[in-house]
Design a protein around this motif. Structure first.
Motif, PDB file in Angstrom:
ATOM      1  N   ASP A  45       1.003  -1.200  -0.050  1.00 56.42           N
ATOM      2  CA  ASP A  45      -0.022   0.037  -0.018  1.00 56.42           C
ATOM      3  C   ASP A  45       0.867   1.233   0.035  1.00 56.42           C
ATOM      4  OD1 ASP A  45      -2.194  -1.840   0.092  1.00 56.42           O
ATOM      5  OD2 ASP A  45      -2.822  -1.189   2.028  1.00 56.42           O
ATOM      6  N   LEU A  46       1.833   1.206   0.669  1.00 61.81           N
ATOM      7  CA  LEU A  46       2.788   2.351   0.969  1.00 61.81           C
ATOM      8  C   LEU A  46       3.467   2.679  -0.455  1.00 61.81           C
ATOM      9  CD1 LEU A  46       3.155   4.269   3.312  1.00 61.81           C
ATOM     10  CD2 LEU A  46       5.252   2.992   3.882  1.00 61.81           C
ATOM     11  N   LEU A  47       3.745   1.753  -0.929  1.00 57.63           N
ATOM     12  CA  LEU A  47       4.626   1.895  -2.221  1.00 57.63           C
ATOM     13  C   LEU A  47       3.852   2.278  -3.341  1.00 57.63           C
ATOM     14  CD1 LEU A  47       6.956  -1.252  -2.314  1.00 57.63           C
ATOM     15  CD2 LEU A  47       7.857   0.904  -2.116  1.00 57.63           C
ATOM     16  N   LEU A  65       3.424   5.827  -2.664  1.00 58.11           N
ATOM     17  CA  LEU A  65       4.636   6.760  -3.119  1.00 58.11           C
ATOM     18  C   LEU A  65       4.696   6.769  -4.531  1.00 58.11           C
ATOM     19  CD1 LEU A  65       6.803   5.373  -0.163  1.00 58.11           C
ATOM     20  CD2 LEU A  65       6.173   7.814  -0.618  1.00 58.11           C
ATOM     21  N   VAL A  66       4.727   5.601  -5.187  1.00 56.50           N
ATOM     22  CA  VAL A  66       4.757   5.617  -6.738  1.00 56.50           C
ATOM     23  C   VAL A  66       3.808   6.605  -7.180  1.00 56.50           C
ATOM     24  CG1 VAL A  66       4.514   4.010  -8.608  1.00 56.50           C
ATOM     25  CG2 VAL A  66       5.793   3.337  -6.946  1.00 56.50           C
ATOM     26  N   ALA A  67       2.567   6.545  -7.120  1.00 62.17           N
ATOM     27  CA  ALA A  67       1.441   7.249  -7.434  1.00 62.17           C
ATOM     28  C   ALA A  67       1.687   8.663  -7.189  1.00 62.17           C
ATOM     29  CB  ALA A  67       0.214   7.005  -6.696  1.00 62.17           C
ATOM     30  N   CYS A  68       1.970   8.937  -6.256  1.00 58.56           N
ATOM     31  CA  CYS A  68       2.565  10.568  -5.894  1.00 58.56           C
ATOM     32  C   CYS A  68       3.736  10.822  -6.890  1.00 58.56           C
ATOM     33  CB  CYS A  68       3.041  10.705  -4.378  1.00 58.56           C
ATOM     34  SG  CYS A  68       1.760  11.395  -3.443  1.00 58.56           S
ATOM     35  N   ALA A  69       4.580  10.241  -6.861  1.00 58.44           N
ATOM     36  CA  ALA A  69       5.723  10.665  -7.754  1.00 58.44           C
ATOM     37  C   ALA A  69       5.404  10.516  -9.369  1.00 58.44           C
ATOM     38  CB  ALA A  69       6.916   9.327  -7.682  1.00 58.44           C
ATOM     39  N   GLY A  70       4.500   9.587  -9.781  1.00 55.90           N
ATOM     40  CA  GLY A  70       4.294   9.362 -11.000  1.00 55.90           C
ATOM     41  C   GLY A  70       3.223  10.946 -11.201  1.00 55.90           C
ATOM     42  N   LEU A  71       2.545  11.231 -10.534  1.00 55.46           N
ATOM     43  CA  LEU A  71       1.699  12.338 -10.695  1.00 55.46           C
ATOM     44  C   LEU A  71       2.573  13.691 -10.850  1.00 55.46           C
ATOM     45  CD1 LEU A  71      -1.552  11.897  -8.534  1.00 55.46           C
ATOM     46  CD2 LEU A  71      -1.521  12.189 -11.000  1.00 55.46           C
ATOM     47  N   ILE A  72       3.599  13.887  -9.850  1.00 56.05           N
ATOM     48  CA  ILE A  72       4.523  14.936  -9.842  1.00 56.05           C
ATOM     49  C   ILE A  72       4.955  15.019 -11.284  1.00 56.05           C
ATOM     50  CG2 ILE A  72       6.479  15.987  -8.914  1.00 56.05           C
ATOM     51  CD1 ILE A  72       5.543  14.789  -6.133  1.00 56.05           C
ATOM     52  N   VAL A  73       5.651  13.895 -11.748  1.00 52.16           N
ATOM     53  CA  VAL A  73       6.345  14.063 -13.241  1.00 52.16           C
ATOM     54  C   VAL A  73       5.452  14.420 -14.033  1.00 52.16           C
ATOM     55  CG1 VAL A  73       7.538  12.375 -14.611  1.00 52.16           C
ATOM     56  CG2 VAL A  73       8.137  12.189 -12.399  1.00 52.16           C
ATOM     57  N   PHE A  95      -4.044   8.143   6.628  1.00 49.18           N
ATOM     58  CA  PHE A  95      -4.640   6.932   6.386  1.00 49.18           C
ATOM     59  C   PHE A  95      -3.841   5.835   6.348  1.00 49.18           C
ATOM     60  CE2 PHE A  95      -8.628   9.395   7.198  1.00 49.18           C
ATOM     61  CZ  PHE A  95      -9.285   8.687   8.174  1.00 49.18           C
ATOM     62  N   ALA A  96      -3.157   6.004   5.036  1.00 50.96           N
ATOM     63  CA  ALA A  96      -1.988   4.874   4.741  1.00 50.96           C
ATOM     64  C   ALA A  96      -1.120   4.707   5.718  1.00 50.96           C
ATOM     65  CB  ALA A  96      -1.575   5.270   3.530  1.00 50.96           C
ATOM     66  N   PHE A  97      -0.478   5.783   6.324  1.00 52.55           N
ATOM     67  CA  PHE A  97       0.603   5.574   7.305  1.00 52.55           C
ATOM     68  C   PHE A  97       0.006   5.100   8.574  1.00 52.55           C
ATOM     69  CE2 PHE A  97       2.541   7.522  11.204  1.00 52.55           C
ATOM     70  CZ  PHE A  97       3.775   7.222  10.910  1.00 52.55           C
ATOM     71  N   ARG A  98      -1.381   5.376   9.117  1.00 52.80           N
ATOM     72  CA  ARG A  98      -1.797   4.693  10.484  1.00 52.80           C
ATOM     73  C   ARG A  98      -2.173   3.150  10.078  1.00 52.80           C
ATOM     74  NH1 ARG A  98      -5.418   7.557  13.719  1.00 52.80           N
ATOM     75  NH2 ARG A  98      -6.040   5.461  14.336  1.00 52.80           N
ATOM     76  N   ARG A  99      -2.361   2.982   8.919  1.00 51.21           N
ATOM     77  CA  ARG A  99      -2.815   1.364   8.752  1.00 51.21           C
ATOM     78  C   ARG A  99      -1.424   0.494   8.713  1.00 51.21           C
ATOM     79  NH1 ARG A  99      -4.473  -1.857   3.669  1.00 51.21           N
ATOM     80  NH2 ARG A  99      -4.460  -3.771   4.695  1.00 51.21           N
ATOM     81  N   TRP A 100      -0.433   1.420   8.132  1.00 59.01           N
ATOM     82  CA  TRP A 100       0.810   0.620   8.026  1.00 59.01           C
ATOM     83  C   TRP A 100       1.463   0.585   9.534  1.00 59.01           C
ATOM     84  CZ3 TRP A 100       5.548   3.074   9.763  1.00 59.01           C
ATOM     85  CH2 TRP A 100       6.775   2.318   9.579  1.00 59.01           C
ATOM     86  N   ARG A 101       1.128   1.672  10.238  1.00 57.65           N
ATOM     87  CA  ARG A 101       1.649   1.548  11.821  1.00 57.65           C
ATOM     88  C   ARG A 101       0.784   0.493  12.692  1.00 57.65           C
ATOM     89  NH1 ARG A 101       1.732   6.625  15.517  1.00 57.65           N
ATOM     90  NH2 ARG A 101      -0.123   6.079  15.787  1.00 57.65           N
ATOM     91  N   GLU A 102      -0.452   0.414  12.309  1.00 59.82           N
ATOM     92  CA  GLU A 102      -1.248  -0.473  12.965  1.00 59.82           C
ATOM     93  C   GLU A 102      -0.870  -1.876  12.673  1.00 59.82           C
ATOM     94  OE1 GLU A 102      -5.349   0.175  12.438  1.00 59.82           O
ATOM     95  OE2 GLU A 102      -5.419   2.334  13.287  1.00 59.82           O
ATOM     96  N   SER A 103      -0.823  -2.101  11.436  1.00 60.69           N
ATOM     97  CA  SER A 103      -0.186  -3.505  10.683  1.00 60.69           C
ATOM     98  C   SER A 103       0.997  -4.027  11.536  1.00 60.69           C
ATOM     99  CB  SER A 103      -0.146  -3.217   9.311  1.00 60.69           C
ATOM    100  OG  SER A 103       0.255  -4.421   8.719  1.00 60.69           O
ATOM    101  N   ASN A 104       1.889  -2.908  11.713  1.00 58.19           N
ATOM    102  CA  ASN A 104       3.230  -3.675  12.318  1.00 58.19           C
ATOM    103  C   ASN A 104       3.105  -3.779  13.595  1.00 58.19           C
ATOM    104  OD1 ASN A 104       5.065  -3.316  10.333  1.00 58.19           O
ATOM    105  ND2 ASN A 104       5.980  -1.283  10.747  1.00 58.19           N
ATOM    106  N   GLY A 105       2.181  -2.910  14.241  1.00 57.33           N
ATOM    107  CA  GLY A 105       1.935  -3.362  15.844  1.00 57.33           C
ATOM    108  C   GLY A 105       1.320  -4.723  15.988  1.00 57.33           C
ATOM    109  N   LEU A 106       0.525  -5.097  14.936  1.00 58.97           N
ATOM    110  CA  LEU A 106      -0.370  -6.563  15.131  1.00 58.97           C
ATOM    111  C   LEU A 106       0.578  -7.480  14.830  1.00 58.97           C
ATOM    112  CD1 LEU A 106      -3.696  -5.562  13.263  1.00 58.97           C
ATOM    113  CD2 LEU A 106      -3.419  -6.675  15.664  1.00 58.97           C
ATOM    114  N   ASN A 107       1.398  -7.320  13.755  1.00 61.51           N
ATOM    115  CA  ASN A 107       2.415  -8.182  13.438  1.00 61.51           C
ATOM    116  C   ASN A 107       3.467  -8.516  14.624  1.00 61.51           C
ATOM    117  OD1 ASN A 107       1.433  -8.757  10.879  1.00 61.51           O
ATOM    118  ND2 ASN A 107       2.690  -7.002  10.142  1.00 61.51           N
ATOM    119  N   ARG A 108       3.833  -7.471  15.227  1.00 62.80           N
ATOM    120  CA  ARG A 108       4.661  -7.719  16.344  1.00 62.80           C
ATOM    121  C   ARG A 108       3.941  -8.498  17.533  1.00 62.80           C
ATOM    122  NH1 ARG A 108       6.311  -2.772  16.862  1.00 62.80           N
ATOM    123  NH2 ARG A 108       4.679  -2.117  18.468  1.00 62.80           N
ATOM    124  N   ARG A 109       2.622  -8.185  17.940  1.00 62.57           N
ATOM    125  CA  ARG A 109       1.939  -9.093  18.807  1.00 62.57           C
ATOM    126  C   ARG A 109       2.009 -10.297  18.301  1.00 62.57           C
ATOM    127  NH1 ARG A 109      -1.229  -4.312  19.754  1.00 62.57           N
ATOM    128  NH2 ARG A 109      -3.294  -5.379  18.781  1.00 62.57           N
TER     129      ARG A 109
END
Lengths: 352, 128
Positions: free
Chosen positions: A13-15, A18-26, A66-80
């Motif tokens: 999701d994060l990738l 980022l790629v979409a952002c970079a693409g749009l900027i270009v 939201f993407a960042f939140r999801r990434w962080r929650e997902s990491n926490g879940l994975n750690r648990r």
């Protein structure tokens, strides 16, 4: 070992973001988008495009948040999840160890029974040889030659007695003693719940098993193998008494002076642990209770019970541990088997 | 002559002990398990019961309890070769605990047996 430190969906999701952002900027830069946009807004002021342009970055920021939140929650879940899996692996490992100990305990008990049975037969066979050979040797008119023969018979029988005594020592499960803990006392408060978990899995069906450990630590110089053997026997009996539908409670506490005194262990026993296995089953009459700990006594149908379980438990508790086992029961109410085990300092004192 | 009831399921063991007890001037009756012994105790009076511990039908432990309850004056000498799953001396200790006057671990020498018998009746003579 499994590693769930960073999940694939979150990274993907994060990738993509980022790629979409970079693409749009270009794209925006390459087509002079902002300039074209400026021109367009000036030409169509009545369309109120400024607000729209202000909203787009805000929406992009919120989406990133939201993407960042999801990434962080997902990491926490994975750690648990990772921690839970490690814990599960440790528990599985411990269960495997306890299963091994129980298997070893059953093996030693079976070998001990076999050895004891053989020694019993040898001793019974040797008894008439000794008695009759000695009676013959006592005859005054025996020739020297026959006296020597009798002496040889007795020497051979004596060797047989040594062998049977060694076998009996083995049957007495000497090698199951507390040495297996490396000379360290066993902490009953930790060992008991562990074993009960296993015994629950191994023996119970619909019976409710409760445990009450009422002390923080309870060191005793006893072997884990023998404790497993004792608990398995007692819980099996209690389960049978409830006809598979009652409650069995195992509790550990410091024995009261009254209980120690009642068991006739008052002198020299400053501290003892009390382990009780109680059930709310059918209970026993006084006649049955009086014989419950006797060898070969069983209320189970022929072929189901050997009548040896409780008497072996008694042997372990009283002979090997220097403790005491008592049975309290009331028909229709239930049964409590109480085991008193000397605590580690008392055992040391008794040995010195 | 003192009357002895010898309770032993092993045929050879029973024969040998009967020989020893007869030589020691006891009047010996025999039973091959606890149930047979109980019937004989109901029909006769004995001074002493010499019993094995592990026997079929009714074992020595139950017999000793019965004698202590019903015939408190009868002396008891218990003999045991041990048993499956027991520590050495467990059966003899148990027999002593529940009321046997003496308990010996088989195989036992004639001297030990005679000494135990002497001690049992010496105690009785001392008391009387």
């Amino acid at each position: 070992m499994l590693n769930f430190a960073f999940s694939r969906p979150a990274r993907r999701d994060l990738l993509i973001a980022l790629v979409a952002c970079a693409g749009l900027i270009v794209i925006f830069i390459s087509i002079d988008f902002l300039e074209a946009l400026f021109e367009f807004t000036r030409e169509h002021e009545d369309w109120e495009l400024d607000e729209f342009l202000a909203t787009v970055p805000a929406a992009a920021l919120v989406a990133c948040w939201f993407a960042f939140r999801r990434w962080r929650e997902s990491n926490g879940l994975n750690r648990r999840l990772s921690e839970a899996l490690s814990e599960l692996e440790a528990l599985t490992q411990r269960e495997r160890e306890i299963q091994g100990e129980l298997r070893q305990s059953h093996k030693m008990a079976a070998l001990g029974q076999l050895a004891g049975g053989i020694a019993h037969e040898i001793n019974n066979t040797l008894q008439p040889i000794f008695t009759l050979a000695e009676l013959c040797s006592e005859q005054e008119d025996l020739t020297d030659k026959n006296r020597e023969r009798m002496k040889q018979i007795l020497s051979a029988a004596g060797r047989g007695r040594e062998i049977s005594q060694k076998t009996l020592m083995f049957a007495g499960s000497d090698e199951n003693r507390s040495d297996e803990n490396g000379g360290e006392p066993l902490d009953l408060s930790a060992a008991l719940p562990e074993m009960m978990d296993f015994v629950t899995d191994a023996t119970l069906s619909s019976v409710k098993l409760k445990s009450e450990v009422l002390v923080d630590t309870a060191p005793a110089r006893i072997s884990r193998t023998e404790l497993t053997q004792v608990l398995t026997n007692l819980i099996n009996n209690a389960t049978d008494a409830t006809e598979q539908k009652g409650t069995v409670t195992v509790s550990l506490n410091r024995a009261t002076p009254a209980a120690v005194g009642a068991a006739g262990l008052g002198a020299g026993c400053s501290g003892m642990w009390s382990v009780t296995v109680s059930d709310d089953g059918v209970g026993m009459s006084d006649t049955v209770r009086e014989r419950a700990l006797d060898p070969f006594f069983s209320t189970k149908p022929p072929g189901v019970g050997t009548g040896l379980g409780l008497s072996v438990v008694r042997g372990i508790v009283e002979k090997n541990w220097g403790g005491k086992i008592t049975v309290e029961s009331e028909p229709g109410v239930g049964t409590t088997v109480r085991i008193l085990i000397p605590d580690a300092p008392v055992t040391e004192g008794a040995q010195s | 002559m003192k009357k002895v009831l010898l309770v032993e399921d092993d045929e050879f063991g029973r024969y040998a002990l009967r020989e020893l007890l007869s030589d020691a001037a006891f009047d010996v009756a025999e039973a091959d398990n606890g149930l047979a012994a109980r019937r004989m105790l109901e029909g006769d009076t004995f001074d002493l019961v010499v019993t094995d511990i592990f026997m079929p039908d009714m074992d020595g432990i139950e017999l000793i309890r019965l004698i202590r309850k019903t015939y408190p004056d009868v002396k008891i000498l218990a003999l045991s070769g041990g048993g499956a799953g027991f520590t050495p001396g467990y059966a003899t200790d148990l027999a002593s605990t529940i009321g046997a006057n003496a308990a010996l671990q088989k195989p036992v020498s004639n001297d030990e047996l005679r000494a135990a018998l002497d001690a049992i009746f010496r105690d009785e003579d001392g008391k009387s």
